[in-house]
Design an enzyme around this catalytic site. Structure first.
Site, PDB file in Angstrom:
ATOM      1  N   GLU A 150      -0.737  30.781  33.238  1.00  0.00           N
ATOM      2  CA  GLU A 150       0.465  31.409  32.671  1.00  0.00           C
ATOM      3  C   GLU A 150       0.580  32.869  33.091  1.00  0.00           C
ATOM      4  O   GLU A 150      -0.366  33.661  32.912  1.00  0.00           O
ATOM      5  CB  GLU A 150       0.421  31.303  31.140  1.00  0.00           C
ATOM      6  N   HIS A 177       7.788  39.203  31.407  1.00  0.00           N
ATOM      7  CA  HIS A 177       7.534  37.886  31.985  1.00  0.00           C
ATOM      8  C   HIS A 177       8.288  37.680  33.296  1.00  0.00           C
ATOM      9  O   HIS A 177       7.828  36.985  34.176  1.00  0.00           O
ATOM     10  CB  HIS A 177       8.037  36.804  31.017  1.00  0.00           C
ATOM     11  N   LYS A 206      -0.446  31.047  19.180  1.00  0.00           N
ATOM     12  CA  LYS A 206      -0.509  30.533  20.560  1.00  0.00           C
ATOM     13  C   LYS A 206      -0.716  31.707  21.515  1.00  0.00           C
ATOM     14  O   LYS A 206      -1.482  31.622  22.481  1.00  0.00           O
ATOM     15  CB  LYS A 206       0.769  29.757  20.897  1.00  0.00           C
TER      16      LYS A 206
END
Ligand code: NAD
Length: 424
Positions: free
Chosen positions: A85, A377, A263
């Site tokens: 990720e 991101h 998470k």
């Protein structure tokens, strides 16, 4: 292997890796190129992979990154993180940079004790049975320790006994907990062996039947803790600090938010757990169960304002990781990851991992409370999209830049940008 479209492949496990890939190719119409790709197992030899799990046909490589800036208990450490990720490694580096000058992270651990459970059913007097088991504590200690003289020789072994009576849908059960110090091992195999050894005795002493004998992943006798203070002036001021506290309050009150909040913490934690060859599922199960221990699933971290007005974060969670056992000593990359970390006990590793989890949460909360998560991101995500569109080498950055500048990080735009680039 007569019928290549049937999943019933007798003796698949007995085949070599090469033979399995051939069988698979006939089932899934894999090209020669696909087969060669599977057989290229990178830095984990096929032979070793074949001994780690069953029916191996290849390996799954994921990136290994290094988080910088981490200062933990006064020691600078570089942290290997295995994750697919984007932004996860960067998040840890950023959080650590913002607290480096104020001292970094302080960590501690409750101990390295694991719990093995033995389920006893079919007793008409469960409370009586409970006391009968507790009376045998010395005998139980001896039986457990005899199972693992190596562990005992290293200072580990039996530590305590708990017996709980629980009401279930079908009947009342008597659950024995063996509490075992597994030192530098995660300890699943070690404590499962003890539980299996002891179970027949428990049945004999109580007249009931023993059923399950396995560790609990809610390793709440093996809690790793990390805390850190970020000076308000280092993180962008009071508005940022208060936004982060409010984001934490939201997570702690609402399980929908808490799931994503936790998470994020596990993004950091699981990446180090995986890089060191430890069991990510064991740590994740323990973390989420711990987050729900009060009957309400909430935040694993706590965020407060200090008397000086700075931001104080803390994290506590079960951390069943080892330096021996499982893949830790076998996987060559895991061995190097442990060397990079420079830890010399499972306790030290667990504490480092807790610090990483706290760092990760800091960055996520800060991004969410300020610019939003997508800004950070997007640059990396744009590179992924560029690669999906077929960009290679230098094209990846060039296409990604076009996508970010246009504000349209989408596959169709990446394909368009790539074809324009190539037609220049
Ligand atoms: P293991 O049995 O391979 O190794 C542990 C043993 O190593 C100890 O029992 C001890 O005899 C020996 N040892 C040598 N040096 C030691 C040291 N310094 N400290 C402690 N022990 C030392 O491994 P394990 O840790 O018992 O089991 C871990 C594996 O079990 C992981 O691969 C995990 O995935 C798997 N597992 C997990 C679960 C679960 O989490 N529910 C269930 C079953 C198996």
């Amino acid at each position: 292997m007569k019928n290549s479209s049937s999943s019933r492949i007798a003796g698949f496990h007995k085949l070599s890796v090469d033979q399995r890939v051939k069988a698979l190719a006939s089932f899934a119409q894999l090209s020669a190129e696909d087969q060669a790709h599977l057989l290229n197992t990178g830095n984990l030899p096929a032979d070793m992979a074949d001994h780690l799990i069953e029916n191996v046909v290849g390996t799954m490589n994921i990136p290994l990154g290094i988080a910088t800036n981490m200062r933990i208990d006064g020691v600078d450490r570089l942290i290997p993180m295995a994750s697919e990720e984007s932004s996860v490694v960067a998040a840890v580096c950023n959080a650590a940079r913002q607290c480096y000058d104020s001292g970094g992270f302080i960590t501690s651990m409750s101990g390295t004790w694991m719990i093995a459970q033995i389920q006893l059913v079919g007793v008409s007097d469960p409370e009586h049975a409970r006391v009968r088991i507790l009376e045998r504590k010395c005998e139980i200690e001896q039986l457990c320790n005899e199972c693992d003289p190596i562990l005992v020789g290293l200072g580990g072994g039996f530590r305590d006994l708990e017996v709980r009576v629980i009401k279930t849908q079908s009947q009342t059960m008597v659950i024995t907990h063996l509490i075992i110090d597994t030192r530098d091992a995660m300890g699943a195999n070690a404590v499962n062996t003890m539980a299996e050894t002891l179970a027949p005795r428990i049945a004999q002493w109580t007249g009931g039947q023993t059923n399950l004998r396995i560790l609990s992943n809610l390793a709440d006798r093996r809690l790793a803790r990390a805390r850190c203070i970020w000076r308000t002036q280092d993180i962008g001021g009071e508005t940022v600090r208060d936004g982060m506290i409010s984001a934490y309050h939201f997570a702690d009150a609402d399980p929908y938010r808490a799931a994503t909040h936790n998470k994020g913490i596990m993004n950091g934690i699981s990446a180090v757990v995986l890089a060191t060859g430890n069991d990510t599922r064991a740590v994740e199960a323990g973390a989420h169960a711990y987050a729900a221990r009060r009957g309400h699933y909430g935040s694993l971290t706590r965020w407060e304002v200090t008397a000086e007005g700075d931001l104080a974060g803390s994290l506590e969670l079960p951390m069943a990781v080892g330096l021996v056992g499982g893949a830790t000593k076998l996987h060559p990359t895991a061995r190097i990851a442990l060397k990079i970390l420079g830890v010399d006990s499972a306790e030290q590793l667990a504490r480092v991992i807790a610090a990483v989890g706290l760092a990760q949460n800091f960055s996520a909360l800060k991004a969410l409370a300020t610019t939003g998560i997508q800004k950070g991101h997007m640059a990396l995500h744009a590179q992924n999209i560029a690669m999906m569109a077929g960009a290679m080498g230098e094209e990846i950055d060039q296409v990604a830049r076009v996508l970010v500048q246009s504000g349209k990080v989408r596959l169709d735009w990446a394909e368009k940008a790539l074809s324009e680039l190539r037609s220049r």
